[in-house]
Structures are given as C-alpha cells and as structure tokens.
Design a protein around this motif. Structure first.
Motif, PDB file in Angstrom:
ATOM      1  N   PHE A   9      46.188  59.997 121.753  1.00  0.00           N
ATOM      2  CA  PHE A   9      45.834  60.296 123.144  1.00  0.00           C
ATOM      3  C   PHE A   9      46.807  59.633 124.124  1.00  0.00           C
ATOM      4  O   PHE A   9      47.194  60.231 125.130  1.00  0.00           O
ATOM      5  CB  PHE A   9      44.408  59.831 123.452  1.00  0.00           C
ATOM      6  CG  PHE A   9      43.344  60.750 122.903  1.00  0.00           C
ATOM      7  CD1 PHE A   9      43.501  62.115 122.940  1.00  0.00           C
ATOM      8  CD2 PHE A   9      42.176  60.228 122.362  1.00  0.00           C
ATOM      9  CE1 PHE A   9      42.525  62.961 122.429  1.00  0.00           C
ATOM     10  CE2 PHE A   9      41.191  61.058 121.865  1.00  0.00           C
ATOM     11  CZ  PHE A   9      41.364  62.432 121.897  1.00  0.00           C
ATOM     12  N   ASP A  10      47.197  58.389 123.814  1.00  0.00           N
ATOM     13  CA  ASP A  10      48.074  57.684 124.744  1.00  0.00           C
ATOM     14  C   ASP A  10      49.506  58.193 124.725  1.00  0.00           C
ATOM     15  O   ASP A  10      50.345  57.732 125.502  1.00  0.00           O
ATOM     16  CB  ASP A  10      48.039  56.181 124.471  1.00  0.00           C
ATOM     17  CG  ASP A  10      48.405  55.839 123.031  1.00  0.00           C
ATOM     18  OD1 ASP A  10      48.831  56.758 122.298  1.00  0.00           O
ATOM     19  OD2 ASP A  10      48.265  54.663 122.650  1.00  0.00           O
ATOM     20  N   GLU A  11      49.806  59.117 123.808  1.00  0.00           N
ATOM     21  CA  GLU A  11      51.139  59.703 123.757  1.00  0.00           C
ATOM     22  C   GLU A  11      51.225  61.036 124.485  1.00  0.00           C
ATOM     23  O   GLU A  11      52.275  61.644 124.531  1.00  0.00           O
ATOM     24  CB  GLU A  11      51.551  59.896 122.290  1.00  0.00           C
ATOM     25  CG  GLU A  11      51.677  58.594 121.531  1.00  0.00           C
ATOM     26  CD  GLU A  11      51.935  58.810 120.052  1.00  0.00           C
ATOM     27  OE1 GLU A  11      52.310  57.829 119.373  1.00  0.00           O
ATOM     28  OE2 GLU A  11      51.766  59.961 119.563  1.00  0.00           O
ATOM     29  N   ILE A  12      50.090  61.479 125.055  1.00  0.00           N
ATOM     30  CA  ILE A  12      50.063  62.759 125.773  1.00  0.00           C
ATOM     31  C   ILE A  12      50.219  62.473 127.249  1.00  0.00           C
ATOM     32  O   ILE A  12      49.363  61.823 127.870  1.00  0.00           O
ATOM     33  CB  ILE A  12      48.761  63.519 125.485  1.00  0.00           C
ATOM     34  CG1 ILE A  12      48.624  63.781 123.977  1.00  0.00           C
ATOM     35  CG2 ILE A  12      48.736  64.836 126.244  1.00  0.00           C
ATOM     36  CD1 ILE A  12      47.322  64.415 123.579  1.00  0.00           C
ATOM     37  N   GLY A  20      38.053  60.254 109.538  1.00  0.00           N
ATOM     38  CA  GLY A  20      38.525  60.751 110.831  1.00  0.00           C
ATOM     39  C   GLY A  20      37.447  60.611 111.899  1.00  0.00           C
ATOM     40  O   GLY A  20      36.405  59.965 111.696  1.00  0.00           O
ATOM     41  N   TYR A  21      37.735  61.249 113.036  1.00  0.00           N
ATOM     42  CA  TYR A  21      36.834  61.166 114.185  1.00  0.00           C
ATOM     43  C   TYR A  21      36.715  62.536 114.849  1.00  0.00           C
ATOM     44  O   TYR A  21      37.665  63.339 114.821  1.00  0.00           O
ATOM     45  CB  TYR A  21      37.360  60.167 115.225  1.00  0.00           C
ATOM     46  CG  TYR A  21      37.768  58.823 114.672  1.00  0.00           C
ATOM     47  CD1 TYR A  21      36.860  57.779 114.593  1.00  0.00           C
ATOM     48  CD2 TYR A  21      39.077  58.604 114.235  1.00  0.00           C
ATOM     49  CE1 TYR A  21      37.231  56.542 114.102  1.00  0.00           C
ATOM     50  CE2 TYR A  21      39.465  57.371 113.740  1.00  0.00           C
ATOM     51  CZ  TYR A  21      38.541  56.351 113.666  1.00  0.00           C
ATOM     52  OH  TYR A  21      38.904  55.142 113.181  1.00  0.00           O
ATOM     53  N   GLU A  49      48.618  73.803 119.806  1.00  0.00           N
ATOM     54  CA  GLU A  49      48.054  72.970 118.747  1.00  0.00           C
ATOM     55  C   GLU A  49      49.160  72.394 117.877  1.00  0.00           C
ATOM     56  O   GLU A  49      49.071  71.249 117.433  1.00  0.00           O
ATOM     57  CB  GLU A  49      47.072  73.792 117.909  1.00  0.00           C
ATOM     58  CG  GLU A  49      46.350  72.943 116.868  1.00  0.00           C
ATOM     59  CD  GLU A  49      45.123  73.632 116.296  1.00  0.00           C
ATOM     60  OE1 GLU A  49      44.331  72.957 115.628  1.00  0.00           O
ATOM     61  OE2 GLU A  49      44.960  74.845 116.546  1.00  0.00           O
ATOM     62  N   ARG A  50      50.208  73.148 117.657  1.00  0.00           N
ATOM     63  CA  ARG A  50      51.314  72.627 116.856  1.00  0.00           C
ATOM     64  C   ARG A  50      51.956  71.414 117.524  1.00  0.00           C
ATOM     65  O   ARG A  50      52.326  70.451 116.859  1.00  0.00           O
ATOM     66  CB  ARG A  50      52.348  73.732 116.653  1.00  0.00           C
ATOM     67  CG  ARG A  50      53.549  73.290 115.854  1.00  0.00           C
ATOM     68  CD  ARG A  50      54.427  74.445 115.498  1.00  0.00           C
ATOM     69  NE  ARG A  50      53.700  75.478 114.798  1.00  0.00           N
ATOM     70  CZ  ARG A  50      54.262  76.446 114.067  1.00  0.00           C
ATOM     71  NH1 ARG A  50      55.559  76.466 113.926  1.00  0.00           N
ATOM     72  NH2 ARG A  50      53.535  77.366 113.490  1.00  0.00           N
ATOM     73  N   GLU A  51      52.055  71.469 118.858  1.00  0.00           N
ATOM     74  CA  GLU A  51      52.641  70.336 119.579  1.00  0.00           C
ATOM     75  C   GLU A  51      51.697  69.126 119.597  1.00  0.00           C
ATOM     76  O   GLU A  51      52.141  67.986 119.713  1.00  0.00           O
ATOM     77  CB  GLU A  51      52.958  70.743 121.028  1.00  0.00           C
ATOM     78  CG  GLU A  51      54.068  71.787 121.121  1.00  0.00           C
ATOM     79  CD  GLU A  51      54.214  72.318 122.533  1.00  0.00           C
ATOM     80  OE1 GLU A  51      55.353  72.458 122.996  1.00  0.00           O
ATOM     81  OE2 GLU A  51      53.165  72.584 123.175  1.00  0.00           O
ATOM     82  N   LEU A  52      50.408  69.383 119.500  1.00  0.00           N
ATOM     83  CA  LEU A  52      49.436  68.293 119.588  1.00  0.00           C
ATOM     84  C   LEU A  52      49.233  67.576 118.265  1.00  0.00           C
ATOM     85  O   LEU A  52      48.909  66.373 118.248  1.00  0.00           O
ATOM     86  CB  LEU A  52      48.085  68.827 120.075  1.00  0.00           C
ATOM     87  CG  LEU A  52      47.997  69.205 121.540  1.00  0.00           C
ATOM     88  CD1 LEU A  52      46.681  69.916 121.831  1.00  0.00           C
ATOM     89  CD2 LEU A  52      48.100  67.946 122.409  1.00  0.00           C
ATOM     90  N   VAL A  53      49.358  68.285 117.155  1.00  0.00           N
ATOM     91  CA  VAL A  53      49.074  67.684 115.852  1.00  0.00           C
ATOM     92  C   VAL A  53      49.980  66.476 115.624  1.00  0.00           C
ATOM     93  O   VAL A  53      51.199  66.541 115.798  1.00  0.00           O
ATOM     94  CB  VAL A  53      49.266  68.723 114.724  1.00  0.00           C
ATOM     95  CG1 VAL A  53      49.181  68.049 113.344  1.00  0.00           C
ATOM     96  CG2 VAL A  53      48.213  69.809 114.836  1.00  0.00           C
ATOM     97  N   ILE A  92      45.790  63.315 116.263  1.00  0.00           N
ATOM     98  CA  ILE A  92      45.140  64.622 116.386  1.00  0.00           C
ATOM     99  C   ILE A  92      45.502  65.493 115.199  1.00  0.00           C
ATOM    100  O   ILE A  92      46.685  65.638 114.844  1.00  0.00           O
ATOM    101  CB  ILE A  92      45.555  65.304 117.704  1.00  0.00           C
ATOM    102  CG1 ILE A  92      45.101  64.459 118.899  1.00  0.00           C
ATOM    103  CG2 ILE A  92      44.997  66.713 117.791  1.00  0.00           C
ATOM    104  CD1 ILE A  92      45.597  64.985 120.240  1.00  0.00           C
ATOM    105  N   SER A  93      44.452  66.101 114.589  1.00  0.00           N
ATOM    106  CA  SER A  93      44.684  67.081 113.521  1.00  0.00           C
ATOM    107  C   SER A  93      44.227  68.476 113.950  1.00  0.00           C
ATOM    108  O   SER A  93      44.766  69.460 113.475  1.00  0.00           O
ATOM    109  CB  SER A  93      43.948  66.655 112.243  1.00  0.00           C
ATOM    110  OG  SER A  93      42.540  66.544 112.498  1.00  0.00           O
TER     111      SER A  93
END
Length: 665
Positions: A148-151, A208-209, A140-144, A125-126
């Motif tokens: 998906f499988d790590e959430i 990217g996607y 968003e900082r935590e998501l970057v 995720i960017s």
C-alpha cells in the motif's frame, strides 16, 4: 465472430476415449504390428490430445481456477473450485458447472462496489477488484506485488495509513476494523469502515489478508439522526430534558469555577391545556412551535433552551450579572409571547408564568435550581398568572401567609354571617358620559381585618370549594339591589355579575338565576353575566350549554379581559357573546403607543361587526377617554368615572342617566 467457450477437459477426455477404444479392441481381436502407419498416427494423436489437455490445464492454473491443494487444503475465499481428494497438488478437470461457478465468483469479486484487496503473507497485493483499481488508476498487473505504501495514489489516505496497525492486530488472529475517512474522486471526504481479516491455509497458518473498505455514510447519518432524536424534542427541535440535565450541570460547573452567577427560568403557558383540548393537538403543537421560535429569537446565543415537556420550557442563562438581569430576561420573554400571532388563520395572544432561580444563591445543582424555579412559577399561578417571580421573592412571599391563607378558616363563618357584599363600579357611555350600567364586584367585610379585595380570598375560596356559594350570594344581592332601585323610582340599571367556572358548570345555575329574577321582579335582560376567556375554551361542556340557556332566558353574556387569553374568531362565532370587555393592559399606554390604539380600534370594529357592544376597562385619565372616544361608539369603565363603591354611594351619583338600557339584548 462470436466468442466460443472452450471445450471443458472432461469433454476432451471423453472424445479421446471414443477414438482410442475401438482401435484398442481391434488390436486385441487381430494383432497388428506396431510399426503399421495407422498405428503410428494413432500414437501421435493420443500424444497431441495429452499435450492439449496439459496446455489447457496450465492456462486454467494461471487464471486461479485449476490449482488443487494438498489433502484437506482449503482454497482462499472467492478463488478456485472446490478441492478434490488426493495427495499433493494435482491437475483437476473442472466440469462445466465448476467453470460457471468460478466465473460467477470472479464477477462478484470484480463488481463489488466496496474496495476489496487480497494480500499475501508479506503484505503485497495479489488480487484487487475493479473498485480499487479505479481508485488508484492502475491495472491489476501493475498492482500485483506492491505494498500500500508503494502506491503513489494512496499517499496521505488515512484509511490505508492504518495498514501496519491492522496487520499487527490480524497477525494475532483478530479481525481489525476501524471507521476512518475516505476520499472520493472529486476530493470530498466520506466516512468509511475498514475491515482487515486473516486468510489461513489448510494447516491454519496465516497465508494472507483480505482488505475491504465500505462507504458507511448512510449508516453514520442514521446514527447521528438517532443521537439527535435522543437529545432533541421532535416537535420543537429544542433540547429535551436528558440533554438539559447534562448541559446544565456543565454550565453550573463552569460558573462555579469562574465565580459567576447562573439563572434558570421555567416557563409555563397559561391555560394551554384548555386550548389544546378545545382546538386539537395539531393546533396545540403549532402553538408550541411558535413559542420555541420566539425563544430562539430572544435568548442569547450559547444559553440553553429546552422543552421540559408539555407546555413547560426551561432556559439556562450563563454569566448573568444579577437577579435583576434574570428578571429582565424573563420579562422580555413574557412580553414577546404576549404579542398577537396567527395560527391556522386565527389570531392568538399567549400569557405565560415564569419562575426563576439563581446559582449559587438558590441551589448548586440542576435539580435544586429547577425545583426552586418551579416553586416560584407556582407563586405566579397563585397570584393571577401572566407574571414573573424569582425564587427569593417567592420564598419571602411563602414565609408571609396571604390574607386569604391566614383567614381561610373564616370563609365558612363569613358565609354564615353574610359578610360578602357587592361593590358597584359605573359603566359609562363615552359619547354622552352617562352611566348605562354597573359591575357588581365581590368584597369581604372581615370583622377583624376590614374590607378584603377578591385577590385576597377568591383563590382560596375556589380551592376550598365555596366559590359557588359566594357567587350565589353576590348575584342574589345584586338582583335585590336592582329591585330596590326600581321600587324607589330610580329606573332600570343593568348590572354585570362575575361568574366563576365552577358556578357556570353547576347543573342548577340557570334555574337559580331565573328564580332570582322572578323573586326580585328583575327582567333577565337587565343582567349581564361576565366570564373570562379561559372559561369558554372547552367545547361541549356544561358551561357552554348553560350559556345557550342563559341567552334563551334573555341574560346577556360578556367576555371579560378580552385579548389576554386564547381568543379566536371561532370562539366569538360559536358563543352567544353580546359584549366584549377590552383588558386594561391595552389602555395604560393608549395615548402614547400606536400599536395599543390599533389593537383597541380593531377589537371595537370586530365587536360592532358581530353585533356586540364593547367596553374598554381601566380608563383612568381624560386623555385616555378622549383617545378611546375618537375610535368610535364605545363604553368605558375605570377609576376616571368611579371606583367600586357601595350601592348607597352609587345611588347618590344623580348626574347619570339611570334609564338607559342597551338595545342589543
């Protein structure tokens, strides 16, 4: 303190030029040593402005707004301002318009209600919009940088479980889309459309996607409604013919494999078209809805109920034991539909003709079974309606020509040879047991086959168009007989004559009846014209006008078989009816069935309230006569008082009072 927007880079550049140019001009015009104090101050001021501009540009680059790609490079959607010409990456000086545009794009991305995520080429995720951050409960900082499988919040979510499959498809340059199930905050599931698209750089290389998930609940509901409307009848909610054909074939195949029988019933409401034309389509729709509800309450769960179209319904019953079971189901339906019911404050009773066929005896496909059931139903119509017929019995009947069909060619000869004659059945006052009238019933004295009853030839006579001639023969003979009895001092005896719909609608019928009375010297008040309910349903037709003219002439009007058709209070209110004749079906069990007694009592009270007398047909036993007499002032007709007989036999019954003429003329 209110927030102040930063000074755009182009504005700082202009301010620097304004400050430096005058000094540069003065140096050119009057050279000054570079070691002068104010020259040093100016030098460091220019350096400071450059540092400020560089720091601002670095901050904008961190926000994704000032990065400029190499020549002809295309930025990712929704991020960055438009590229400028130049080689390689370079600093850009965004104008105030560019900054406002970038802010709008950012707000659009963040405020999208659909989950939207931008991932890099490795699937990390960017960027993630507010909808996704709210779903997983991370910033968003935590998501970057996460996959998906790590959430943790996405564990077990089906829409994100397809990521590897989607990525494999997108890597081939295709857009991947699938409808799956999403989960709301309250734990409820909803249909969701997941779309994954590739993102490419300026060289067309995958960079990217984009991942988007849309709530498509409304779309799915609309599709289901369209699918249901394509398979269901919109009026009754029953399945339509398209569904019926498909499901019936499946049911037939199940019965074929299991070695079981299947029954197909075709129902057709009697005289429904007349009711629909007279009362309007809304009234007819309410009747069809009532029929559908009645069928739902009778047909076993799992069997198919369908509206074929118009007033026709089809029932497919699986795993029936025998033809008798199919016949029993059809009779149950016919009996339930014949019960009185109210629509728009009016009480109706329906009659229905039911044809039935069986698998595998009568056919092995739906079309064949439906055709056989239709043939059986047609036999019901031919034999008086309001009955049930299985195809096997109907086929046997078709193989045996009826008397009328066998002698249809003899009808013209019978009219020419005067072979039609009236038989008279007594009409009796139950209080005094005195005969107060008689009904003239048509008989055909066939030269080779003896006396034929109306059921053997009337349908054929109607089909061949000679029923008017037969009606006129019976009316003329009845009037002549009344004159003969009067001349022989037998008194005045009112006679009822049955008139068919073609005769009643004939323009010259009223004049014909008036001439018969004049020729025979019979008073019109001594004649009673009997009509069935179905003949009176069409409003503003010639038959209605003929009825009014007959009443003006003095002829009385009787409504025959009352209670078996589409009788309504408005029918009795609008028509000049002076007599109601209760159908024999209410009399057969009147001494044991409380409901039949209540119906007869209600009709008698209704008739008297409208100023009409009431005749109860089909009285065959003393117990029936006593039960009806207890109801009130009634008149009866039936085999208990005499079967239809020739005029001479009726005249021989001297025990009756021939001088009574009812007063309601």
């Amino acid at each position: 303190m209110p927030h102040r927007k930063p000074i755009p880079g182009t504005a700082l550049l202009r301010l620097s030029l304004v400050a430096v140019l005058p000094v540069a001009w003065s140096l050119v015009a009057q050279p000054i040593p570079l070691t002068a104090p104010w020259i040093l101050v100016l030098h460091w001021a220019v350096i400071l402005c450059a540092v400020i501009l560089l720091a601002r540009q670095a901050w904008l680059a961190g926000q994704g707004m000032a990065r400029r790609p190499a020549p002809n490079a295309r930025p990712a959607p929704m991020f960055g301002s438009s590229p400028r010409r130049g080689d390689g990456w370079r600093l850009a000086w965004p104008s105030g318009r560019d900054a406002r545009h970038n802010e709008g794009v950012e707000r659009f991305f963040q405020q999208r209600p659909e989950v939207t995520v931008i991932l890099d080429a490795t699937g990390r995720i960017s960027r993630a919009n507010a909808a996704f951050r709210k779903l997983v409960g991370l910033s968003e900082r935590e998501l970057v940088g996460l996959r998906f499988d790590e959430i943790e919040a996405l564990e077990g979510a089906s829409d994100y479980g397809y990521w590897d499959e989607a990525r494999a498809s997108v890597d081939l340059g295709k857009t991947w889309s699938r409808q799956t199930w999403g989960q709301r905050e309250d734990g409820s599931l909803f249909p969701e459309q997941v779309v994954v698209r590739p993102l490419h750089d300026a060289r067309g290389v995958l960079s990217g996607y984009s991942f988007a998930a849309f709530d498509v609940s409304d779309l799915v509901m609309t599709e289901k409604e369209l699918e249901r409307s394509a398979l269901q009848d919109p009026l009754t909610g029953l399945f339509n013919r398209r569904y019926l054909e498909a499901e019936a074939e499946l049911a037939i195949e199940r019965c074929r494999v299991a070695g079981r029988k299947l029954g197909l019933l075709l129902l057709d409401l009697d005289d429904f078209k007349s009711l629909n034309d007279r009362r309007g389509h809304q009234f007819g729709d309410d009747v069809l809805s009532h029929v559908a509800e009645t069928l739902r309450g009778i047909v076993p769960l799992g069997d198919i109920i369908s509206r074929l179209g118009g007033d026709e319904f089809v029932i497919v019953a699986e795993d029936v034991a025998s033809p008798a079971a199919v016949h029993a189901l059809a009779e149950e339906i016919r009996g339930a539909l014949s019960l009185p019911f109210a629509i728009q404050d009016e009480t109706l009773r329906l009659t229905v003709s039911v044809g039935a066929s069986l698998f595998p005896e009568d056919g092995v496909h739906f079309d064949a079974l439906l055709g056989r059931a239709d043939a059986a139903m047609y036999q019901c119509k031919q034999h008086g309606r309001n009955r049930v017929s299985l195809f096997a019995a109907a086929r046997a009947a078709l193989d045996r020509p009826t008397t009328a069909e066998a002698h249809a060619a003899d009808l013209d000869e019978a009219l020419r040879d005067d072979c039609f004659l009236p038989y008279y059945q007594p009409i009796v006052d139950l209080g005094s047991r005195q005969m107060i009238g008689a009904e003239a019933l048509c008989r055909w004295q066939h030269p080779r086959h003896g006396l034929l009853l109306p059921a053997a030839f009337i349908p054929t006579a109607e089909a061949r168009g000679v029923i008017r001639d037969i009606d006129r023969v019976i009316i003329r003979k009845a009037c002549a007989q009344m004159a003969e009895w009067r001349d022989r001092s037998r008194g005045r005896l009112p006679i009822s004559v049955n008139v068919s719909a073609p005769t009643m609608t004939e323009p010259g019928f009223v004049r014909f009846l008036s001439d018969c009375c004049d020729e025979s010297g019979v008073a019109p008040e001594e004649l009673v014209v009997e009509l069935t309910e179905s003949m009176l349903l069409l409003a503003d037709d010639p038959g209605r006008r003929s009825l009014s003219r007959l009443r003006e002439l003095g002829v009385r009007i009787a409504l025959d078989d009352f209670g078996t058709g589409f009788s309504t209070l408005s029918l009795l209110k609008d028509l000049p009816v002076t007599r109601l004749k209760i159908d024999r079906s209410f009399v057969t069990h009147i001494d044991t069935n409380r409901r039949d007694r209540e119906i007869v009592s209600s009709i008698v009270s209704l008739g008297h309230a409208l100023g009409a007398d009431v005749v109860v047909e089909g009285v065959e036993t003393e117990s029936q006569a006593d039960m009806i007499a207890d109801i009130g002032d009634t008149i009866a007709q039936g085999y208990l008082f005499g079967k239809p007989m020739p005029a001479a036999e009726l005249a021989a019954c001297a025990a009756w009072d021939w001088n009574v003429v009812p007063s309601n003329v």
